[in-house]
Design a protein around this motif. Structure first.
Motif, mmCIF file in Angstrom:
data_model
loop_
_atom_site.group_PDB
_atom_site.id
_atom_site.type_symbol
_atom_site.label_atom_id
_atom_site.label_comp_id
_atom_site.label_asym_id
_atom_site.label_seq_id
_atom_site.Cartn_x
_atom_site.Cartn_y
_atom_site.Cartn_z
ATOM 1 N N ILE A 103 -6.479 9.622 -7.399
ATOM 2 C CA ILE A 103 -6.680 8.718 -6.261
ATOM 3 C C ILE A 103 -5.659 7.590 -6.241
ATOM 4 C CG2 ILE A 103 -8.296 7.142 -5.166
ATOM 5 C CD1 ILE A 103 -10.533 8.914 -6.196
ATOM 6 N N TYR A 104 -5.483 6.895 -7.394
ATOM 7 C CA TYR A 104 -4.639 5.702 -7.373
ATOM 8 C C TYR A 104 -3.185 6.037 -7.122
ATOM 9 C CZ TYR A 104 -8.604 3.201 -9.385
ATOM 10 O OH TYR A 104 -9.821 2.650 -9.605
ATOM 11 N N ILE A 105 -2.669 7.069 -7.821
ATOM 12 C CA ILE A 105 -1.238 7.388 -7.698
ATOM 13 C C ILE A 105 -0.884 7.854 -6.292
ATOM 14 C CG2 ILE A 105 0.565 8.945 -8.515
ATOM 15 C CD1 ILE A 105 0.243 7.598 -10.892
ATOM 16 N N PRO A 106 -1.663 8.786 -5.668
ATOM 17 C CA PRO A 106 -1.342 9.150 -4.277
ATOM 18 C C PRO A 106 -1.435 7.972 -3.320
ATOM 19 C CG PRO A 106 -2.767 10.788 -5.224
ATOM 20 C CD PRO A 106 -2.682 9.686 -6.209
ATOM 21 N N GLU A 107 -2.422 7.068 -3.584
ATOM 22 C CA GLU A 107 -2.572 5.889 -2.724
ATOM 23 C C GLU A 107 -1.309 5.033 -2.777
ATOM 24 O OE1 GLU A 107 -5.996 3.672 -3.863
ATOM 25 O OE2 GLU A 107 -5.525 2.044 -2.478
ATOM 26 N N LEU A 108 -0.817 4.778 -4.006
ATOM 27 C CA LEU A 108 0.371 3.934 -4.155
ATOM 28 C C LEU A 108 1.583 4.619 -3.521
ATOM 29 C CD1 LEU A 108 1.405 1.308 -5.412
ATOM 30 C CD2 LEU A 108 2.199 2.647 -7.310
ATOM 31 N N ALA A 109 1.712 5.937 -3.736
ATOM 32 C CA ALA A 109 2.849 6.670 -3.169
ATOM 33 C C ALA A 109 2.821 6.583 -1.651
ATOM 34 C CB ALA A 109 2.812 8.121 -3.632
ATOM 35 N N PHE A 110 1.607 6.667 -1.071
ATOM 36 C CA PHE A 110 1.465 6.613 0.383
ATOM 37 C C PHE A 110 1.885 5.245 0.921
ATOM 38 C CE2 PHE A 110 -1.118 6.485 4.290
ATOM 39 C CZ PHE A 110 -0.674 7.668 4.854
ATOM 40 N N ILE A 111 1.376 4.159 0.273
ATOM 41 C CA ILE A 111 1.756 2.805 0.693
ATOM 42 C C ILE A 111 3.267 2.640 0.609
ATOM 43 C CG2 ILE A 111 1.528 0.342 0.188
ATOM 44 C CD1 ILE A 111 -1.114 0.865 -1.093
ATOM 45 N N PHE A 112 3.796 3.121 -0.512
ATOM 46 C CA PHE A 112 5.180 2.926 -0.871
ATOM 47 C C PHE A 112 6.152 3.600 0.086
ATOM 48 C CE2 PHE A 112 8.030 2.511 -4.560
ATOM 49 C CZ PHE A 112 7.677 1.226 -4.818
ATOM 50 N N LEU A 113 5.805 4.838 0.484
ATOM 51 C CA LEU A 113 6.688 5.632 1.336
ATOM 52 C C LEU A 113 6.933 4.902 2.652
ATOM 53 C CD1 LEU A 113 7.954 8.474 1.307
ATOM 54 C CD2 LEU A 113 6.051 9.198 2.694
ATOM 55 N N PHE A 114 5.845 4.422 3.265
ATOM 56 C CA PHE A 114 5.994 3.739 4.545
ATOM 57 C C PHE A 114 6.762 2.437 4.391
ATOM 58 C CE2 PHE A 114 2.679 6.678 5.681
ATOM 59 C CZ PHE A 114 3.161 7.111 6.893
ATOM 60 N N ARG A 115 6.503 1.749 3.255
ATOM 61 C CA ARG A 115 7.199 0.481 3.048
ATOM 62 C C ARG A 115 8.693 0.702 2.900
ATOM 63 N NH1 ARG A 115 4.674 -4.269 -0.191
ATOM 64 N NH2 ARG A 115 3.075 -4.818 1.289
ATOM 65 N N GLU A 159 0.203 -17.798 2.266
ATOM 66 C CA GLU A 159 0.506 -16.846 3.342
ATOM 67 C C GLU A 159 1.673 -15.955 2.968
ATOM 68 O OE1 GLU A 159 0.981 -18.619 7.186
ATOM 69 O OE2 GLU A 159 -0.681 -19.985 6.820
ATOM 70 N N ALA A 160 2.697 -16.569 2.360
ATOM 71 C CA ALA A 160 3.851 -15.774 1.942
ATOM 72 C C ALA A 160 3.425 -14.724 0.927
ATOM 73 C CB ALA A 160 4.924 -16.677 1.344
ATOM 74 N N GLY A 161 2.512 -15.117 0.011
ATOM 75 C CA GLY A 161 2.028 -14.165 -0.974
ATOM 76 C C GLY A 161 1.322 -12.997 -0.332
ATOM 77 N N GLU A 162 0.474 -13.300 0.683
ATOM 78 C CA GLU A 162 -0.237 -12.202 1.342
ATOM 79 C C GLU A 162 0.723 -11.261 2.046
ATOM 80 O OE1 GLU A 162 -3.417 -13.261 3.907
ATOM 81 O OE2 GLU A 162 -4.558 -14.151 2.250
ATOM 82 N N ILE A 163 1.728 -11.828 2.711
ATOM 83 C CA ILE A 163 2.656 -10.957 3.445
ATOM 84 C C ILE A 163 3.492 -10.141 2.479
ATOM 85 C CG2 ILE A 163 4.595 -10.927 5.049
ATOM 86 C CD1 ILE A 163 3.482 -13.491 6.248
ATOM 87 N N ILE A 164 3.992 -10.783 1.414
ATOM 88 C CA ILE A 164 4.938 -10.087 0.540
ATOM 89 C C ILE A 164 4.236 -9.085 -0.364
ATOM 90 C CG2 ILE A 164 6.523 -10.435 -1.384
ATOM 91 C CD1 ILE A 164 7.378 -13.014 -0.099
ATOM 92 N N LYS A 165 3.080 -9.495 -0.963
ATOM 93 C CA LYS A 165 2.453 -8.605 -1.941
ATOM 94 C C LYS A 165 1.717 -7.449 -1.282
ATOM 95 C CE LYS A 165 0.381 -11.929 -4.040
ATOM 96 N NZ LYS A 165 -0.457 -12.742 -4.921
ATOM 97 N N GLY A 166 1.093 -7.706 -0.108
ATOM 98 C CA GLY A 166 0.323 -6.646 0.527
ATOM 99 C C GLY A 166 -0.847 -6.246 -0.354
ATOM 100 N N GLY A 167 -1.079 -4.957 -0.523
ATOM 101 C CA GLY A 167 -2.209 -4.513 -1.331
ATOM 102 C C GLY A 167 -1.846 -4.186 -2.766
ATOM 103 N N VAL A 168 -0.580 -4.408 -3.128
ATOM 104 C CA VAL A 168 -0.110 -3.967 -4.441
ATOM 105 C C VAL A 168 -0.757 -4.760 -5.566
ATOM 106 C CG1 VAL A 168 1.947 -3.661 -5.834
ATOM 107 C CG2 VAL A 168 2.035 -3.234 -3.416
ATOM 108 N N ASP A 169 -1.016 -6.058 -5.300
ATOM 109 C CA ASP A 169 -1.626 -6.932 -6.285
ATOM 110 C C ASP A 169 -2.980 -6.379 -6.740
ATOM 111 O OD1 ASP A 169 -1.337 -9.111 -7.794
ATOM 112 O OD2 ASP A 169 -2.126 -10.532 -6.339
ATOM 113 N N GLU A 170 -3.823 -6.024 -5.738
ATOM 114 C CA GLU A 170 -5.152 -5.503 -6.073
ATOM 115 C C GLU A 170 -5.036 -4.160 -6.772
ATOM 116 O OE1 GLU A 170 -4.963 -6.622 -2.493
ATOM 117 O OE2 GLU A 170 -5.252 -8.527 -3.535
ATOM 118 N N TRP A 171 -4.074 -3.371 -6.336
ATOM 119 C CA TRP A 171 -3.883 -2.054 -6.957
ATOM 120 C C TRP A 171 -3.589 -2.208 -8.443
ATOM 121 C CZ3 TRP A 171 -0.509 0.999 -9.605
ATOM 122 C CH2 TRP A 171 -0.753 2.352 -9.559
ATOM 123 N N LEU A 172 -2.691 -3.136 -8.793
ATOM 124 C CA LEU A 172 -2.335 -3.329 -10.194
ATOM 125 C C LEU A 172 -3.487 -3.937 -10.984
ATOM 126 C CD1 LEU A 172 1.290 -4.567 -9.816
ATOM 127 C CD2 LEU A 172 0.583 -2.550 -11.010
#
Lengths: 101, 201
Positions: free
Chosen positions: B96-108, B183-196
């Motif tokens: 679950i986690y690895i495909p999720e990160l790959a999916f977020i990452f590809l679009f980014r 605000e800058a943190g929310e825009i830049i980090k996105g969901g990666v912070d919670e993922w880690l």
């Protein structure tokens, strides 16, 4: 057919990155152009290679190369940017804010 | 005077939280779990590099990887967060986690390339160095976050400094949208912070 489209997209991104390195005003923005387009272009080209080779052990190794580019490219750009800031190279006049230092 | 006292109490709470998390961080997962995680990663690399499914190289690789994982488990798996059920977390991570990160990452990454191409052609840049805060503490997690920030659209990590709440990252942003740290943190980090946060300290 798909692999040729991917190769073309990768080469376009690489050329745009090279143009960006010339056009951008200072070290940091130039590093943006260099690293982003390097990653994107190599992803596109290597995925094209995987599509052309088909599923097998060789394409797994190509994916390993992709993973290494993913993890090493940011480290190099971070080291360059930090070293130039420590050395005292100022950001260009367009810069809005500098919270570092 | 009363304001001062409140400030001191808040500060004291932060310090207490910091010490507690440092104590927790020392524990991590158990030793055999660390050895198992290291072994799995090393064995996967071995199989990919050998590139064949014959029996002798696989057996040799299992022996070498066991020896190496017993010797070096504390370098690789030190920063993994301890949890209740180890095996279910391992399966969750792989499927679950690895495909999720790959999916977020590809679009980014696609977005990053389109953005940089637009900036190159139009030169509508607005650069600046902003500071963002994260609550991640361990070195592995901060390294991963900094690398992912560098790969995402128009941001480049310059430096990391340790603070009481976690770590502060200095990010060069090619198109500054806001000057506030949160605000800058929310825009830049996105969901990666919670993922880690699910995996590392």
């Amino acid at each position: 057919m798909i692999e040729y489209i991917l190769f073309l997209a990768g080469c376009t991104v690489m050329v745009l990155g090279a143009v960006g390195v010339i056009r951008f005003p200072d070290v940091y923005t130039r590093l943006h152009a260099a690293t982003k387009c390097d990653t994107g272009g190599s992803i596109s080209i290597l995925v094209g290679v995987v599509v052309a080779l088909g599923v097998g052990m060789v394409s797994l190794k190509v994916l390993l190369v992709l993973f290494l580019i993913f993890s090493l490219n940011p480290v190099a750009s971070h080291a360059l940017a930090r070293a130039s800031h420590k050395f005292g190279i100022k950001p260009c006049e367009m810069t809005v804010v500098d919270m570092y230092e | 005077m009363s304001k001062m006292r409140f400030y001191l109490r808040e500060r004291l709470d932060t310090v207490k939280e910091h010490i507690e998390s440092q104590l927790q961080y020392g524990k991590g997962i158990r030793t055999w779990q660390k050895i198992l995680v290291t072994f799995l990663v090393l064995y996967l690399f071995w199989i990919v590099l050998i590139g064949s499914t014959a029996t002798p190289p696989l057996v040799l690789g299992a022996g070498v990887c066991t020896l190496l994982s017993i010797l070096t488990y504390d370098f690789f798996a030190r920063d993994i967060r301890a949890g209740e059920n180890f095996f279910s977390r391992l399966l969750m991570f792989v499927f679950i986690y690895i495909p999720e990160l790959a999916f977020i990452f590809l679009f980014r990454i696609i977005e990053a390339n389109v953005n940089v191409a637009r900036h190159v052609i139009l030169m509508d840049i607005n650069p600046g160095i902003v500071r963002i805060d994260t609550t991640l503490r361990s070195h592995t997690a901060v390294t991963a976050l900094a690398n992912i920030i560098t790969l995402t659209p128009g941001t480049l990590t310059l430096d990391v400094k340790e603070t009481l709440e976690g770590n502060a990252l200095y990010v060069h942003w090619i198109d500054v949208e806001t000057l506030s740290t949160e605000e800058a943190g929310e825009i830049i980090k996105g969901g990666v912070d919670e993922w880690l946060h699910r995996i590392f300290w």
